[in-house]
Each structure stands twice: as C-alpha cells, then as structure tokens.
Design a protein around this motif. Structure first.
Motif, PDB file in Angstrom:
ATOM      1  N   TYR A 200       4.769   1.818   7.492  1.00 34.84           N
ATOM      2  CA  TYR A 200       3.625   2.719   7.331  1.00 34.84           C
ATOM      3  C   TYR A 200       2.520   2.067   6.505  1.00 34.84           C
ATOM      4  O   TYR A 200       1.348   2.107   6.881  1.00 34.84           O
ATOM      5  CB  TYR A 200       4.096   4.023   6.685  1.00 34.84           C
ATOM      6  CG  TYR A 200       3.014   5.072   6.541  1.00 34.84           C
ATOM      7  CD1 TYR A 200       2.211   5.429   7.610  1.00 34.84           C
ATOM      8  CD2 TYR A 200       2.813   5.710   5.334  1.00 34.84           C
ATOM      9  CE1 TYR A 200       1.233   6.401   7.475  1.00 34.84           C
ATOM     10  CE2 TYR A 200       1.849   6.684   5.188  1.00 34.84           C
ATOM     11  CZ  TYR A 200       1.057   7.029   6.259  1.00 34.84           C
ATOM     12  OH  TYR A 200       0.088   7.990   6.115  1.00 34.84           O
ATOM     13  N   VAL A 201       2.894   1.441   5.400  1.00 36.90           N
ATOM     14  CA  VAL A 201       1.892   0.777   4.559  1.00 36.90           C
ATOM     15  C   VAL A 201       1.227  -0.354   5.337  1.00 36.90           C
ATOM     16  O   VAL A 201       0.009  -0.539   5.264  1.00 36.90           O
ATOM     17  CB  VAL A 201       2.521   0.272   3.240  1.00 36.90           C
ATOM     18  CG1 VAL A 201       1.544  -0.596   2.462  1.00 36.90           C
ATOM     19  CG2 VAL A 201       2.962   1.451   2.385  1.00 36.90           C
ATOM     20  N   ALA A 202       2.005  -1.079   6.120  1.00 39.08           N
ATOM     21  CA  ALA A 202       1.436  -2.156   6.940  1.00 39.08           C
ATOM     22  C   ALA A 202       0.436  -1.593   7.939  1.00 39.08           C
ATOM     23  O   ALA A 202      -0.639  -2.167   8.157  1.00 39.08           O
ATOM     24  CB  ALA A 202       2.534  -2.928   7.664  1.00 39.08           C
ATOM     25  N   SER A 203       0.755  -0.442   8.526  1.00 41.48           N
ATOM     26  CA  SER A 203      -0.183   0.153   9.483  1.00 41.48           C
ATOM     27  C   SER A 203      -1.445   0.639   8.786  1.00 41.48           C
ATOM     28  O   SER A 203      -2.550   0.540   9.340  1.00 41.48           O
ATOM     29  CB  SER A 203       0.477   1.287  10.266  1.00 41.48           C
ATOM     30  OG  SER A 203       0.756   2.390   9.435  1.00 41.48           O
ATOM     31  N   LEU A 204      -1.313   1.148   7.565  1.00 38.38           N
ATOM     32  CA  LEU A 204      -2.498   1.558   6.795  1.00 38.38           C
ATOM     33  C   LEU A 204      -3.372   0.354   6.462  1.00 38.38           C
ATOM     34  O   LEU A 204      -4.607   0.409   6.592  1.00 38.38           O
ATOM     35  CB  LEU A 204      -2.088   2.283   5.513  1.00 38.38           C
ATOM     36  CG  LEU A 204      -1.461   3.663   5.675  1.00 38.38           C
ATOM     37  CD1 LEU A 204      -0.921   4.167   4.341  1.00 38.38           C
ATOM     38  CD2 LEU A 204      -2.458   4.648   6.250  1.00 38.38           C
ATOM     39  N   LEU A 205      -2.735  -0.721   6.033  1.00 40.89           N
ATOM     40  CA  LEU A 205      -3.493  -1.932   5.710  1.00 40.89           C
ATOM     41  C   LEU A 205      -4.164  -2.500   6.958  1.00 40.89           C
ATOM     42  O   LEU A 205      -5.319  -2.937   6.900  1.00 40.89           O
ATOM     43  CB  LEU A 205      -2.584  -2.970   5.052  1.00 40.89           C
ATOM     44  CG  LEU A 205      -2.167  -2.647   3.618  1.00 40.89           C
ATOM     45  CD1 LEU A 205      -1.063  -3.577   3.154  1.00 40.89           C
ATOM     46  CD2 LEU A 205      -3.364  -2.719   2.680  1.00 40.89           C
ATOM     47  N   GLU A 206      -3.464  -2.469   8.067  1.00 38.08           N
ATOM     48  CA  GLU A 206      -4.056  -2.964   9.306  1.00 38.08           C
ATOM     49  C   GLU A 206      -5.248  -2.098   9.715  1.00 38.08           C
ATOM     50  O   GLU A 206      -6.290  -2.615  10.125  1.00 38.08           O
ATOM     51  CB  GLU A 206      -3.011  -2.974  10.422  1.00 38.08           C
ATOM     52  CG  GLU A 206      -3.521  -3.627  11.688  1.00 38.08           C
ATOM     53  CD  GLU A 206      -2.438  -3.766  12.736  1.00 38.08           C
ATOM     54  OE1 GLU A 206      -2.814  -3.985  13.894  1.00 38.08           O
ATOM     55  OE2 GLU A 206      -1.247  -3.660  12.413  1.00 38.08           O
ATOM     56  N   ALA A 207      -5.123  -0.774   9.559  1.00 40.58           N
ATOM     57  CA  ALA A 207      -6.226   0.131   9.886  1.00 40.58           C
ATOM     58  C   ALA A 207      -7.430  -0.106   8.984  1.00 40.58           C
ATOM     59  O   ALA A 207      -8.569   0.146   9.376  1.00 40.58           O
ATOM     60  CB  ALA A 207      -5.763   1.581   9.771  1.00 40.58           C
TER      61      ALA A 207
END
Length: 157
Positions: free
Chosen positions: A67-74
């Motif tokens: 989830y954190v990786a997806s937030l950072l990617e976004a």
C-alpha cells in the motif's frame, strides 16, 4: 472512518513537525491499515511533501509495504524505490511491544480467545481487546490472524 483517518494523518504530520519520529510512525501505522481496504490515496497525497517524506520512512520500515509503495508511486516517486522492500526491514517495528503486549501476543499464538486471555492475565475483556488493537497497530496489520502471521515472520516470540 474518513474523519478518523484525517485525524491520524494530521497527528502524524504534527508529531513529525515536533521531531517525534516514534510517535509519528505509530500514528501513521494506525492510519495506513485502516485506509488500505478503502484505497485512500488523496487523503495522504493532498498533504504534500511532508507526507511523502513520512511515507518514505514507513516504506523503509516495511509498514504495509504494498500500500505504501502504491501511495509513493501515485505521488510520482520512482518505481525502483517501490519495487520491493528488503527482509531486513521486517525486523523493525514502529514501536516496541510492551511486556504485557508480549504476553497477550503469546496467548494469541497459543490460540486463546479474548475471554481466555482475560482470565489468564486477570484483565477485563475490554482491556484485552485494547491490547490486541495496539498489537495490530504496532505490527501494521488488521486482524488477529495477520498479527500472528506477522509475529511469526518477525520471530517476536
């Protein structure tokens, strides 16, 4: 739930501004598992650069990694940083477990119910529920089963 999440996010940012890293990550560690099932993104990204810095710290500690990786990617972070996190990061908790939380965790691992834990430790069932909630927050999980799995992964007991 959105209001609770907003409060936790703002608390994390305020604690970060005060330089309290442990409490900052603890607040963020309570927000992320609650936000993930609903897929909140803007809630975090609207806070700008300070939140991105906190998300980087959370990622480095292995807190809700996907989830954190997806937030950072976004947020526009490079994909390379988000591609995976290392097993060494699994060993770090946001906040260390208290001795009582370790006792509760051991009883959870043994398969005890809240009522059984309460009887064994001479506590109220509500107190046990609070300990389980705190454990889930510190381990970055949402359920007892996830807490048990994470504790085994981290070799906590």
């Amino acid at each position: 739930m959105r209001s609770v999440l907003e409060i936790l996010v703002l608390r994390a940012l305020a604690l970060s501004a005060q330089g309290d890293t442990i409490e900052t990550l603890a607040a963020l560690g309570r927000a992320l598992p609650r936000a993930e099932p609903e897929g909140y993104i803007r809630l975090f990204l609207d806070e700008g650069v300070p939140m991105i810095a906190l998300l980087r710290q959370a990622h480095a500690r292995g807190l809700i990694p996907e989830y954190v990786a997806s937030l950072l990617e976004a947020s526009g972070e490079p994909r390379a940083m988000n591609s995976s996190f290392h097993a060494s990061n699994l060993g770090s908790l946001i906040e260390p477990l208290t001795p009582r939380e370790r006792e509760v965790l051991q009883l959870l691992l043994d398969g005890a119910s809240n009522r059984e834990i309460a009887q064994h430790l001479v506590l109220s069932v509500n107190t046990v529920k609070k300990h389980v909630l705190n454990l889930c927050g510190k381990l970055g999980v949402q359920s007892r089963a996830q807490a048990i799995a994470r504790a085994r992964t981290l070799n906590l007991l």
